[in-house]
Scaffold this active site. Structure first.
Site, PDB file in Angstrom:
ATOM      1  N   ARG A   1     -60.390  72.467 -57.764  1.00 27.40           N
ATOM      2  CA  ARG A   1     -61.681  72.337 -58.458  1.00 27.40           C
ATOM      3  C   ARG A   1     -62.534  73.583 -58.214  1.00 27.40           C
ATOM      4  O   ARG A   1     -63.291  74.018 -59.072  1.00 27.40           O
ATOM      5  CB  ARG A   1     -62.440  71.112 -57.942  1.00 27.40           C
ATOM      6  CG  ARG A   1     -61.753  69.771 -58.203  1.00 27.40           C
ATOM      7  CD  ARG A   1     -62.555  68.661 -57.563  1.00 27.40           C
ATOM      8  NE  ARG A   1     -61.991  67.329 -57.745  1.00 27.40           N
ATOM      9  CZ  ARG A   1     -61.086  66.792 -56.948  1.00 27.40           C
ATOM     10  NH1 ARG A   1     -60.635  67.460 -55.915  1.00 27.40           N
ATOM     11  NH2 ARG A   1     -60.628  65.573 -57.170  1.00 27.40           N
TER      12      ARG A   1
ATOM     13  N   ASP B   1     -64.001  58.758 -56.018  1.00 29.32           N
ATOM     14  CA  ASP B   1     -63.042  58.843 -54.901  1.00 29.32           C
ATOM     15  C   ASP B   1     -62.914  57.491 -54.200  1.00 29.32           C
ATOM     16  O   ASP B   1     -61.822  57.095 -53.794  1.00 29.32           O
ATOM     17  CB  ASP B   1     -63.497  59.925 -53.907  1.00 29.32           C
ATOM     18  CG  ASP B   1     -63.567  61.296 -54.569  1.00 29.32           C
ATOM     19  OD1 ASP B   1     -62.802  61.528 -55.523  1.00 29.32           O
ATOM     20  OD2 ASP B   1     -64.396  62.125 -54.141  1.00 29.32           O
TER      21      ASP B   1
ATOM     22  N   ARG C   1     -60.770  55.257 -56.262  1.00 34.90           N
ATOM     23  CA  ARG C   1     -59.339  55.603 -56.078  1.00 34.90           C
ATOM     24  C   ARG C   1     -58.835  55.083 -54.737  1.00 34.90           C
ATOM     25  O   ARG C   1     -57.724  54.549 -54.635  1.00 34.90           O
ATOM     26  CB  ARG C   1     -59.167  57.123 -56.139  1.00 34.90           C
ATOM     27  CG  ARG C   1     -59.281  57.636 -57.548  1.00 34.90           C
ATOM     28  CD  ARG C   1     -59.027  59.136 -57.629  1.00 34.90           C
ATOM     29  NE  ARG C   1     -59.093  59.551 -59.020  1.00 34.90           N
ATOM     30  CZ  ARG C   1     -59.599  60.700 -59.429  1.00 34.90           C
ATOM     31  NH1 ARG C   1     -60.088  61.572 -58.555  1.00 34.90           N
ATOM     32  NH2 ARG C   1     -59.619  61.001 -60.705  1.00 34.90           N
TER      33      ARG C   1
ATOM     34  N   HIS D   1     -66.243  66.628 -52.521  1.00 36.25           N
ATOM     35  CA  HIS D   1     -65.343  66.127 -53.572  1.00 36.25           C
ATOM     36  C   HIS D   1     -64.262  67.190 -53.819  1.00 36.25           C
ATOM     37  O   HIS D   1     -64.197  67.816 -54.867  1.00 36.25           O
ATOM     38  CB  HIS D   1     -66.149  65.843 -54.845  1.00 36.25           C
ATOM     39  CG  HIS D   1     -65.319  65.368 -56.001  1.00 36.25           C
ATOM     40  ND1 HIS D   1     -64.565  64.228 -55.972  1.00 36.25           N
ATOM     41  CD2 HIS D   1     -65.123  65.911 -57.241  1.00 36.25           C
ATOM     42  CE1 HIS D   1     -63.951  64.066 -57.130  1.00 36.25           C
ATOM     43  NE2 HIS D   1     -64.265  65.078 -57.916  1.00 36.25           N
TER      44      HIS D   1
END
Ligand SMILES: NC(=O)c1ccc[n+]([C@@H]2O[C@H](COP(=O)([O-])OP(=O)(O)OC[C@H]3O[C@@H](n4cnc5c(N)ncnc54)[C@H](O)[C@@H]3O)[C@@H](O)[C@H]2O)c1
Ligand SMILES: O=C(O)C[C@H](O)C(=O)O
Length: 311
Positions: free
Chosen positions: A88, A148, A151, A175
């Site tokens: 990212r 998150d 998940r 993140h």
């Protein structure tokens, strides 16, 4: 209750869709730079109304910020997503300019809005939005921990073979693939610690899968995920607009909490009509504290990189 979503791509459009069919806002405006794109997405979503039974007004505009005026919440999903093999953090160069310009533009028409930052690298983009707009810290919220954590709960539910909604668990920290911290010690199955059902090895695997959850999907899809991200943003927006005061891990500006200062990083927050209403400085054990400090260092390094990009 008006929500503007800037960036009508995969995440932005999914978020608009979920906000509409769940009736979270009465009006959603999608804005994009691609000519006609947001208009098309909005029309497509509106044509679900009679089948899914919602009344939210959804419209799309190309770059016309005047149509976003008076938004209670603005979501920033504009920017490029990563491709397989990328982190990212590699998106910082392109997305920084986009996020900064978008944040400034939306505030011209919605000076009292709360901004939810989604574009990656999200913790750094949240910090950028905060610093470049000068808004009070309760009005700039980075969305990452909600996703998150969902998940994490999903991987726990698969390992336990029990419904995800019976599992309570949270991810804090940055993140990023190596910076997020799934709090396995505090995860529970209807109040019972998951460690009573899963071995340490199984728990470590769940944590590792959670941390690379976004990378795994990017590898499978060829671009990053959108269904769970869009739903996670909608969940956060719901807590703001409907003053639900849910505890959600969000990337927010810390001033001493968790021993950190001058960064935006994922911590448990109470989210209500004023945005970030409280940061919960929960007690971590020594191992978790060390992971948080390491995560914060990595987030700080990205903020430093940002400074050299924006000069
Ligand atoms: N924080 C999270 O949990 C999370 C989750 C998923 C995706 N993301 C990030 O969200 C961003 C969007 O992802 P996506 O999959 O929707 O990408 P996408 O390419 O499908 O959509 C991005 C949209 O932004 C638009 N855009 C670009 N520059 C713009 C500008 N200046 N003004 C208005 N619109 C502009 C593009 O035209 C495109 O439609 C990426 O940076 C991605 O990494 C973050
Ligand atoms: O993985 C990505 O790059 C997108 C997003 O941050 C995610 O976690 O799905």
């Amino acid at each position: 209750m008006k929500v503007t979503i800037v960036g009508a791509g995969n995440v932005g459009a999914t978020c608009a869709d979920v906000i509409s069919y769940r009736g979270i806002a009465s009006e959603v405006v999608l804005l994009d730079i691609r000519e006609g794109f947001a208009e098309g997405k909005a029309l497509d979503i509106m044509q679900c109304a009679t089948n899914t039974g919602f009344n939210t007004k959804v419209s799309g505009v190309t770059n016309d910020y005047s149509k976003t005026a008076g938004s209670d919440v603005v979501v920033i999903t504009s920017g490029i997503p990563r491709k397989p093999g990328m982190t990212r953090e590699e998106l910082i160069g392109i997305n920084a300019g986009i996020v900064k310009t978008v944040a400034e533009n939306v505030l011209k028409h919605s000076p009292d809005t709360i901004i939810v930052v989604v574009s990656n690298p999200m913790d750094t983009m949240t910090y950028l939005a905060l610093k470049s707009t000068g808004l009070p810290k309760n009005r700039i919220i980075g969305m990452g921990g909600a996703l998150d954590s969902s998940r994490f709960r999903t991987y726990l539910s698969l390992a336990l073979d029990k419904p995800a909604n019976d599992i309570s668990a949270m991810v804090i920290g940055g993140h990023g693939d190596t910076t997020m911290i799934p709090l396995t010690r505090l995860a529970s199955y209807n109040g019972i610690p998951v460690s009573q059902f899963l071995s340490e090895e199984e728990l470590q695997k769940v944590a590792a899968d959670t941390m690379v959850g976004g990378a795994t999907l990017t590898g499978l899809l060829g671009t990053s995920a959108w269904y769970a991200p869009g739903a996670s943003v909608a969940f956060l927006v719901d807590s703001i607009l409907n003053d639900q005061k849910k505890m959600i891990a969000c990337s927010v500006f810390v001033e001493g909490e968790y021993g950190q200062n001058d960064i935006c990083i994922g911590v448990p927050c109470i989210i209500g009509k004023n945005g970030v209403e409280e940061i919960l400085d929960i007690k971590l054990n020594d191992a978790e504290k060390a992971l948080f400090a390491k995560s914060a260092d990595a987030v700080r390094q990205m903020n430093d990189a940002l400074k050299s990009i924006l000069v």
